[in-house]
Design a protein around this motif. Sequence first.
Motif, PDB file in Angstrom:
ATOM      1  N   SER A   7       0.801  -1.209   0.000  1.00 57.49           N
ATOM      2  CA  SER A   7       0.000   0.000   0.000  1.00 57.49           C
ATOM      3  C   SER A   7       0.843   1.272   0.000  1.00 57.49           C
ATOM      4  O   SER A   7       0.325   2.364  -0.178  1.00 57.49           O
ATOM      5  CB  SER A   7      -0.935   0.010   1.217  1.00 57.49           C
ATOM      6  OG  SER A   7      -0.184  -0.027   2.419  1.00 57.49           O
ATOM      7  N   THR A   9       3.935   1.599  -1.793  1.00 53.99           N
ATOM      8  CA  THR A   9       4.776   1.727  -2.985  1.00 53.99           C
ATOM      9  C   THR A   9       3.941   1.478  -4.233  1.00 53.99           C
ATOM     10  O   THR A   9       2.997   0.693  -4.215  1.00 53.99           O
ATOM     11  CB  THR A   9       5.943   0.724  -2.954  1.00 53.99           C
ATOM     12  OG1 THR A   9       5.413  -0.611  -2.884  1.00 53.99           O
ATOM     13  CG2 THR A   9       6.856   0.978  -1.760  1.00 53.99           C
ATOM     14  N   PHE A  10       4.312   2.157  -5.311  1.00 56.66           N
ATOM     15  CA  PHE A  10       3.617   1.993  -6.577  1.00 56.66           C
ATOM     16  C   PHE A  10       4.198   0.820  -7.359  1.00 56.66           C
ATOM     17  O   PHE A  10       5.413   0.570  -7.292  1.00 56.66           O
ATOM     18  CB  PHE A  10       3.738   3.269  -7.417  1.00 56.66           C
ATOM     19  CG  PHE A  10       2.940   4.418  -6.872  1.00 56.66           C
ATOM     20  CD1 PHE A  10       1.596   4.546  -7.159  1.00 56.66           C
ATOM     21  CD2 PHE A  10       3.550   5.365  -6.060  1.00 56.66           C
ATOM     22  CE1 PHE A  10       0.856   5.607  -6.661  1.00 56.66           C
ATOM     23  CE2 PHE A  10       2.823   6.431  -5.558  1.00 56.66           C
ATOM     24  CZ  PHE A  10       1.477   6.551  -5.847  1.00 56.66           C
ATOM     25  N   VAL A  14       1.778   0.541 -14.166  1.00 58.50           N
ATOM     26  CA  VAL A  14       0.705   1.328 -13.570  1.00 58.50           C
ATOM     27  C   VAL A  14      -0.481   1.397 -14.536  1.00 58.50           C
ATOM     28  O   VAL A  14      -0.295   1.650 -15.735  1.00 58.50           O
ATOM     29  CB  VAL A  14       1.190   2.757 -13.239  1.00 58.50           C
ATOM     30  CG1 VAL A  14       0.061   3.565 -12.609  1.00 58.50           C
ATOM     31  CG2 VAL A  14       2.392   2.708 -12.314  1.00 58.50           C
ATOM     32  N   LEU A  27       5.961   2.969 -14.422  1.00 59.60           N
ATOM     33  CA  LEU A  27       6.103   4.012 -13.426  1.00 59.60           C
ATOM     34  C   LEU A  27       7.193   4.992 -13.828  1.00 59.60           C
ATOM     35  O   LEU A  27       7.056   6.202 -13.629  1.00 59.60           O
ATOM     36  CB  LEU A  27       6.428   3.385 -12.061  1.00 59.60           C
ATOM     37  CG  LEU A  27       6.606   4.356 -10.893  1.00 59.60           C
ATOM     38  CD1 LEU A  27       5.308   5.118 -10.637  1.00 59.60           C
ATOM     39  CD2 LEU A  27       7.046   3.599  -9.633  1.00 59.60           C
ATOM     40  N   LYS A  41       2.774  13.206  -8.067  1.00 59.20           N
ATOM     41  CA  LYS A  41       1.785  12.239  -7.593  1.00 59.20           C
ATOM     42  C   LYS A  41       2.393  10.870  -7.333  1.00 59.20           C
ATOM     43  O   LYS A  41       2.033  10.190  -6.362  1.00 59.20           O
ATOM     44  CB  LYS A  41       0.658  12.105  -8.625  1.00 59.20           C
ATOM     45  CG  LYS A  41      -0.191  13.350  -8.810  1.00 59.20           C
ATOM     46  CD  LYS A  41      -1.077  13.622  -7.623  1.00 59.20           C
ATOM     47  CE  LYS A  41      -2.021  14.775  -7.895  1.00 59.20           C
ATOM     48  NZ  LYS A  41      -2.873  15.092  -6.716  1.00 59.20           N
ATOM     49  N   PHE A  42       3.318  10.444  -8.208  1.00 59.12           N
ATOM     50  CA  PHE A  42       3.819   9.069  -8.127  1.00 59.12           C
ATOM     51  C   PHE A  42       5.193   8.956  -7.467  1.00 59.12           C
ATOM     52  O   PHE A  42       5.772   7.870  -7.454  1.00 59.12           O
ATOM     53  CB  PHE A  42       3.846   8.456  -9.526  1.00 59.12           C
ATOM     54  CG  PHE A  42       2.472   8.137 -10.065  1.00 59.12           C
ATOM     55  CD1 PHE A  42       1.837   6.948  -9.749  1.00 59.12           C
ATOM     56  CD2 PHE A  42       1.789   9.055 -10.850  1.00 59.12           C
ATOM     57  CE1 PHE A  42       0.570   6.664 -10.220  1.00 59.12           C
ATOM     58  CE2 PHE A  42       0.513   8.783 -11.327  1.00 59.12           C
ATOM     59  CZ  PHE A  42      -0.103   7.588 -11.004  1.00 59.12           C
ATOM     60  N   PRO A  47       0.163   5.144  -2.846  1.00 58.85           N
ATOM     61  CA  PRO A  47      -0.965   4.706  -3.682  1.00 58.85           C
ATOM     62  C   PRO A  47      -2.329   4.981  -3.061  1.00 58.85           C
ATOM     63  O   PRO A  47      -3.285   5.322  -3.769  1.00 58.85           O
ATOM     64  CB  PRO A  47      -0.707   3.206  -3.852  1.00 58.85           C
ATOM     65  CG  PRO A  47       0.773   3.071  -3.727  1.00 58.85           C
ATOM     66  CD  PRO A  47       1.179   4.090  -2.709  1.00 58.85           C
ATOM     67  N   LYS A  52      -9.060   6.417  -7.131  1.00 60.29           N
ATOM     68  CA  LYS A  52      -9.088   5.230  -7.988  1.00 60.29           C
ATOM     69  C   LYS A  52     -10.514   5.004  -8.483  1.00 60.29           C
ATOM     70  O   LYS A  52     -11.486   5.427  -7.864  1.00 60.29           O
ATOM     71  CB  LYS A  52      -8.603   3.995  -7.232  1.00 60.29           C
ATOM     72  CG  LYS A  52      -7.173   4.075  -6.722  1.00 60.29           C
ATOM     73  CD  LYS A  52      -6.783   2.781  -6.021  1.00 60.29           C
ATOM     74  CE  LYS A  52      -5.352   2.830  -5.506  1.00 60.29           C
ATOM     75  NZ  LYS A  52      -5.214   3.829  -4.402  1.00 60.29           N
ATOM     76  N   ARG A  57      -7.900   1.325 -10.665  1.00 59.09           N
ATOM     77  CA  ARG A  57      -6.968   2.075 -11.500  1.00 59.09           C
ATOM     78  C   ARG A  57      -6.920   3.526 -11.040  1.00 59.09           C
ATOM     79  O   ARG A  57      -7.941   4.090 -10.661  1.00 59.09           O
ATOM     80  CB  ARG A  57      -7.403   2.000 -12.969  1.00 59.09           C
ATOM     81  CG  ARG A  57      -7.364   0.582 -13.524  1.00 59.09           C
ATOM     82  CD  ARG A  57      -7.946   0.490 -14.921  1.00 59.09           C
ATOM     83  NE  ARG A  57      -9.381   0.722 -14.912  1.00 59.09           N
ATOM     84  CZ  ARG A  57     -10.245   0.071 -15.693  1.00 59.09           C
ATOM     85  NH1 ARG A  57      -9.822  -0.841 -16.536  1.00 59.09           N
ATOM     86  NH2 ARG A  57     -11.529   0.337 -15.638  1.00 59.09           N
ATOM     87  N   PHE A  58      -5.737   4.136 -11.084  1.00 59.62           N
ATOM     88  CA  PHE A  58      -5.587   5.522 -10.660  1.00 59.62           C
ATOM     89  C   PHE A  58      -6.356   6.428 -11.618  1.00 59.62           C
ATOM     90  O   PHE A  58      -6.182   6.349 -12.837  1.00 59.62           O
ATOM     91  CB  PHE A  58      -4.110   5.906 -10.605  1.00 59.62           C
ATOM     92  CG  PHE A  58      -3.332   5.112  -9.604  1.00 59.62           C
ATOM     93  CD1 PHE A  58      -3.486   5.342  -8.240  1.00 59.62           C
ATOM     94  CD2 PHE A  58      -2.455   4.121 -10.014  1.00 59.62           C
ATOM     95  CE1 PHE A  58      -2.776   4.600  -7.305  1.00 59.62           C
ATOM     96  CE2 PHE A  58      -1.741   3.378  -9.089  1.00 59.62           C
ATOM     97  CZ  PHE A  58      -1.910   3.610  -7.733  1.00 59.62           C
TER      98      PHE A  58
END
Length: 263
Positions: A7, A9-10, A14, A27, A41-42, A47, A52, A57-58
């Motif tokens: 939760s 880390t991305f 993506v 990413l 944002k990333f 995350p 979402k 999905r973002f």
Amino acid sequence: MAQNDKSSTFPEIVELNVGGQVYVTRLETLTAVPNSLLWTKFTQSAPGDLPKDSKGRFFFNRDGFLFRYILDYLRDSELFLPEFFKERRRLQKEADFFQLPELSRRLTAVSKDSSCAEDSGEADESELTSPVTSSSDRTLRSPGAGSGFITIGYRGSYTIGRDIQADAKFRRVARITVCSKISLAKEVFGETLNESRDPDRSPDKYTARYYLKYNFLEQAFDRLADAGFHMVACSSTGTCSYGSSDPGEDKLWTSYTEYVFCR
């Protein structure tokens, strides 16, 4: 309480939902331009901090079609806009939103020069160089990336009465279908395109399942002409079915016609 790794880390790959259009990218592509909105944002968020959609999905509430050019700019060292591209001002607005000042500056310069190019008869296709560092797997985009074919089809029905000299009674055009590369279909028809039968496909794929939200061929032809397409072929077939064995009954005809456009 500390968040676990999943939760906080991305992922490397993506999935994005931009205005209803789904994109899948790396990413490293989203974070290619430091201090841009996507970089912030990333890299500066977790995350769980980003909105979402229902499938996880973002989500970004922006123009889903124009985002493909934002992604191209992040991915490649140069960007080719299609010939007859009429969305420069809107794309510049997207560039400003995503905090890409160099892209916005170049779009401004292209807009100022476009009228001169039209007067001289030169092609309107423009190459925009990105400050993003090139990678070994980066490839050049063909100047003809905006060219291609779109096939418009429609099925209609009509009746011919007992007196075949009488005018045929046209019932309706049931649906206007669109067959083409997804990116071309969205460029030409935009919000009038119904994608419900073939959602979540990437722009470089082909589809034969889209159809228009209206039933006027002239309206579709106008949009194609405005986008620089011209008709190169057409064909039509028809079948006849009798309502009964009575030869005096009205005959119901069903026709299917296709028009092929090219740019």
